[in-house]
Design an enzyme around this catalytic site. Structure first.
Site, PDB file in Angstrom:
ATOM      1  N   SER A  94     -14.187  19.717  77.792  1.00  0.00           N
ATOM      2  CA  SER A  94     -14.512  18.603  78.680  1.00  0.00           C
ATOM      3  C   SER A  94     -15.701  17.823  78.130  1.00  0.00           C
ATOM      4  O   SER A  94     -16.165  16.875  78.752  1.00  0.00           O
ATOM      5  CB  SER A  94     -14.816  19.124  80.093  1.00  0.00           C
ATOM      6  OG  SER A  94     -15.755  20.155  80.011  1.00  0.00           O
ATOM      7  N   GLU A 114     -20.195  36.605  80.434  1.00  0.00           N
ATOM      8  CA  GLU A 114     -20.945  37.847  80.227  1.00  0.00           C
ATOM      9  C   GLU A 114     -20.464  38.591  78.974  1.00  0.00           C
ATOM     10  O   GLU A 114     -21.155  39.449  78.445  1.00  0.00           O
ATOM     11  CB  GLU A 114     -20.862  38.744  81.479  1.00  0.00           C
ATOM     12  CG  GLU A 114     -19.496  39.306  81.843  1.00  0.00           C
ATOM     13  CD  GLU A 114     -18.499  38.275  82.397  1.00  0.00           C
ATOM     14  OE1 GLU A 114     -18.852  37.098  82.588  1.00  0.00           O
ATOM     15  OE2 GLU A 114     -17.337  38.656  82.614  1.00  0.00           O
ATOM     16  N   ASP A 126     -16.828  27.633  71.829  1.00  0.00           N
ATOM     17  CA  ASP A 126     -17.858  27.991  72.789  1.00  0.00           C
ATOM     18  C   ASP A 126     -19.171  28.053  72.027  1.00  0.00           C
ATOM     19  O   ASP A 126     -19.209  28.499  70.872  1.00  0.00           O
ATOM     20  CB  ASP A 126     -17.562  29.323  73.485  1.00  0.00           C
ATOM     21  CG  ASP A 126     -18.321  29.400  74.811  1.00  0.00           C
ATOM     22  OD1 ASP A 126     -18.259  28.432  75.588  1.00  0.00           O
ATOM     23  OD2 ASP A 126     -18.993  30.415  75.064  1.00  0.00           O
ATOM     24  N   PHE A 179     -26.541  15.636  73.019  1.00  0.00           N
ATOM     25  CA  PHE A 179     -26.374  16.092  74.407  1.00  0.00           C
ATOM     26  C   PHE A 179     -27.119  17.412  74.578  1.00  0.00           C
ATOM     27  O   PHE A 179     -27.705  17.940  73.626  1.00  0.00           O
ATOM     28  CB  PHE A 179     -24.876  16.257  74.746  1.00  0.00           C
ATOM     29  CG  PHE A 179     -24.195  17.359  73.986  1.00  0.00           C
ATOM     30  CD1 PHE A 179     -23.764  17.161  72.691  1.00  0.00           C
ATOM     31  CD2 PHE A 179     -23.994  18.612  74.562  1.00  0.00           C
ATOM     32  CE1 PHE A 179     -23.140  18.180  71.971  1.00  0.00           C
ATOM     33  CE2 PHE A 179     -23.376  19.635  73.864  1.00  0.00           C
ATOM     34  CZ  PHE A 179     -22.947  19.416  72.556  1.00  0.00           C
ATOM     35  N   ASP A 200     -30.302  19.006  72.631  1.00  0.00           N
ATOM     36  CA  ASP A 200     -30.670  18.271  71.415  1.00  0.00           C
ATOM     37  C   ASP A 200     -32.066  17.640  71.447  1.00  0.00           C
ATOM     38  O   ASP A 200     -32.754  17.640  70.415  1.00  0.00           O
ATOM     39  CB  ASP A 200     -29.604  17.209  71.091  1.00  0.00           C
ATOM     40  CG  ASP A 200     -28.333  17.854  70.543  1.00  0.00           C
ATOM     41  OD1 ASP A 200     -28.405  19.024  70.123  1.00  0.00           O
ATOM     42  OD2 ASP A 200     -27.281  17.196  70.534  1.00  0.00           O
ATOM     43  N   LYS A 228     -26.546  15.108  62.318  1.00  0.00           N
ATOM     44  CA  LYS A 228     -26.487  16.357  63.087  1.00  0.00           C
ATOM     45  C   LYS A 228     -25.323  17.211  62.592  1.00  0.00           C
ATOM     46  O   LYS A 228     -25.480  18.402  62.326  1.00  0.00           O
ATOM     47  CB  LYS A 228     -26.346  16.047  64.588  1.00  0.00           C
ATOM     48  CG  LYS A 228     -26.184  17.309  65.425  1.00  0.00           C
ATOM     49  CD  LYS A 228     -25.941  17.056  66.897  1.00  0.00           C
ATOM     50  CE  LYS A 228     -25.580  18.368  67.595  1.00  0.00           C
ATOM     51  NZ  LYS A 228     -25.182  18.204  68.995  1.00  0.00           N
ATOM     52  N   HIS A 252     -24.591  23.887  64.081  1.00  0.00           N
ATOM     53  CA  HIS A 252     -23.756  25.073  64.270  1.00  0.00           C
ATOM     54  C   HIS A 252     -22.277  24.689  64.362  1.00  0.00           C
ATOM     55  O   HIS A 252     -21.420  25.281  63.729  1.00  0.00           O
ATOM     56  CB  HIS A 252     -24.197  25.802  65.548  1.00  0.00           C
ATOM     57  CG  HIS A 252     -24.308  24.902  66.756  1.00  0.00           C
ATOM     58  ND1 HIS A 252     -24.916  23.671  66.712  1.00  0.00           N
ATOM     59  CD2 HIS A 252     -23.848  25.034  68.028  1.00  0.00           C
ATOM     60  CE1 HIS A 252     -24.843  23.094  67.902  1.00  0.00           C
ATOM     61  NE2 HIS A 252     -24.191  23.905  68.720  1.00  0.00           N
ATOM     62  N   ARG A 253     -21.984  23.617  65.131  1.00  0.00           N
ATOM     63  CA  ARG A 253     -20.583  23.194  65.293  1.00  0.00           C
ATOM     64  C   ARG A 253     -20.067  22.618  63.980  1.00  0.00           C
ATOM     65  O   ARG A 253     -18.934  22.875  63.581  1.00  0.00           O
ATOM     66  CB  ARG A 253     -20.487  22.152  66.420  1.00  0.00           C
ATOM     67  CG  ARG A 253     -19.066  21.855  66.864  1.00  0.00           C
ATOM     68  CD  ARG A 253     -19.045  21.091  68.170  1.00  0.00           C
ATOM     69  NE  ARG A 253     -19.790  21.801  69.200  1.00  0.00           N
ATOM     70  CZ  ARG A 253     -21.038  21.507  69.562  1.00  0.00           C
ATOM     71  NH1 ARG A 253     -21.672  20.494  69.031  1.00  0.00           N
ATOM     72  NH2 ARG A 253     -21.656  22.238  70.467  1.00  0.00           N
TER      73      ARG A 253
HETATM   74  P1  IMP Z   1     -19.963  25.324  76.561  1.00  0.00           P
HETATM   75  O1  IMP Z   1     -19.531  23.897  76.723  1.00  0.00           O
HETATM   76  O2  IMP Z   1     -19.535  26.249  77.621  1.00  0.00           O
HETATM   77  O3  IMP Z   1     -19.680  25.808  75.182  1.00  0.00           O
HETATM   78  O4  IMP Z   1     -21.540  25.254  76.774  1.00  0.00           O
HETATM   79  C1  IMP Z   1     -22.362  25.125  75.706  1.00  0.00           C
HETATM   80  C2  IMP Z   1     -23.709  24.605  76.194  1.00  0.00           C
HETATM   81  O5  IMP Z   1     -24.663  24.934  75.188  1.00  0.00           O
HETATM   82  C3  IMP Z   1     -23.711  23.098  76.307  1.00  0.00           C
HETATM   83  O6  IMP Z   1     -23.399  22.632  77.588  1.00  0.00           O
HETATM   84  C4  IMP Z   1     -25.152  22.755  75.923  1.00  0.00           C
HETATM   85  O7  IMP Z   1     -26.002  22.935  77.038  1.00  0.00           O
HETATM   86  C5  IMP Z   1     -25.467  23.840  74.885  1.00  0.00           C
HETATM   87  N1  IMP Z   1     -25.087  23.348  73.544  1.00  0.00           N
HETATM   88  C6  IMP Z   1     -24.096  23.819  72.747  1.00  0.00           C
HETATM   89  N2  IMP Z   1     -24.001  23.090  71.619  1.00  0.00           N
HETATM   90  C7  IMP Z   1     -24.941  22.142  71.727  1.00  0.00           C
HETATM   91  C8  IMP Z   1     -25.322  21.066  70.871  1.00  0.00           C
HETATM   92  O8  IMP Z   1     -24.751  20.797  69.796  1.00  0.00           O
HETATM   93  N3  IMP Z   1     -26.330  20.304  71.328  1.00  0.00           N
HETATM   94  C9  IMP Z   1     -26.973  20.536  72.501  1.00  0.00           C
HETATM   95  N4  IMP Z   1     -26.652  21.496  73.339  1.00  0.00           N
HETATM   96  C10 IMP Z   1     -25.635  22.312  72.956  1.00  0.00           C
END
Ligand code: IMP
Length: 197
Positions: A8, A44, A76, A151, A154, A175, A180-181
């Site tokens: 999302s 968890e 994730d 987002f 960051d 970035k 990591h991504r």
């Molecule tokens: P997910 O969407 O359940 O994987 O939640 C990951 C959460 O980790 C995001 O909503 C952010 O708060 C944080 N996060 C993960 N990757 C990033 C990034 O590249 N930048 C900033 N926050 C990140």
């Protein structure tokens, strides 16, 4: 390959497209009846288990739809502090929603150790084959929020491989080259082009 990113978070879709489209893949967000899917996430159990669960849920969602046969991408990720045993980790999204970045910085300021890292696990599946990759980006937390791009965390995360700017002060392509991504998706793309897989 037609890749449907089941998330999302549209920022994540842009970051993946930046790497995969130049390699000849197409990347779009998975929409079911016009909506981005929401998954059950066993937080968890950690990032890897959540990603494995999401890929099963995404494949089930596209079964019997016009998307069957395309590949689904799930991810994730989270941010892990060194001072507080990885907190917020898999709960990163919930924590920033509840206490905001100011609350996160306030907690971090209670320790001398400002180190941390972002981690991401990605899985791509065409229903027959699964390709999995992980990415880690080490860095530290800034003293105050800086920048408007990106987002989540960051504005307070300064990657070790950068020049002192937070991720929110960088262009998306900068970035992605170290995040990591970005690291995870680049290693996924190498697996895809490996004929032995
Ligand atoms: P997910 O969407 O359940 O994987 O939640 C990951 C959460 O980790 C995001 O909503 C952010 O708060 C944080 N996060 C993960 N990757 C990033 C990034 O590249 N930048 C900033 N926050 C990140």
């Amino acid at each position: 390959m037609r890749i449907l990113f089941a998330t999302s978070n549209t920022n994540k879709i842009s970051e993946a497209a930046e790497i995969l489209v130049p390699l000849g893949h197409s990347v779009e967000g998975l929409l079911i009846d016009g909506n981005r899917p929401i998954f059950n996430e066993p937080k968890e159990l950690g990032l890897e288990a959540v990603t494995e669960s999401k890929v099963e849920q995404a494949l089930a969602l596209i079964k019997g739809t016009e998307f069957e046969g395309a590949a689904v991408l799930v991810e994730d990720s989270g941010v892990f502090t060194h001072a507080f045993e990885g907190w917020p980790g898999a709960n990163s999204a919930d924590v920033v929603e509840k206490i905001g970045l100011d609350g996160v910085l306030e907690r971090i300021s209670k320790s001398k150790n400002r180190g941390g890292e972002y981690r991401a696990v990605v899985i791509l599946s065409d229903g027959k084959n699964n390709w999995k990759a992980v990415g880690v980006c080490k860095g530290k937390f800034s003293v105050e929020k800086r920048g408007i791009n990106g987002f989540g965390y960051d504005p307070i995360f300064i990657p070790e491989e950068g020049d002192g700017r937070t991720f929110a002060e960088m262009k998306s392509s900068e970035k992605s080259s170290i995040s990591h991504r970005g690291v995870a998706i680049k290693s996924l793309s190498r697996l895809l082009s490996d004929p032995s897989r």
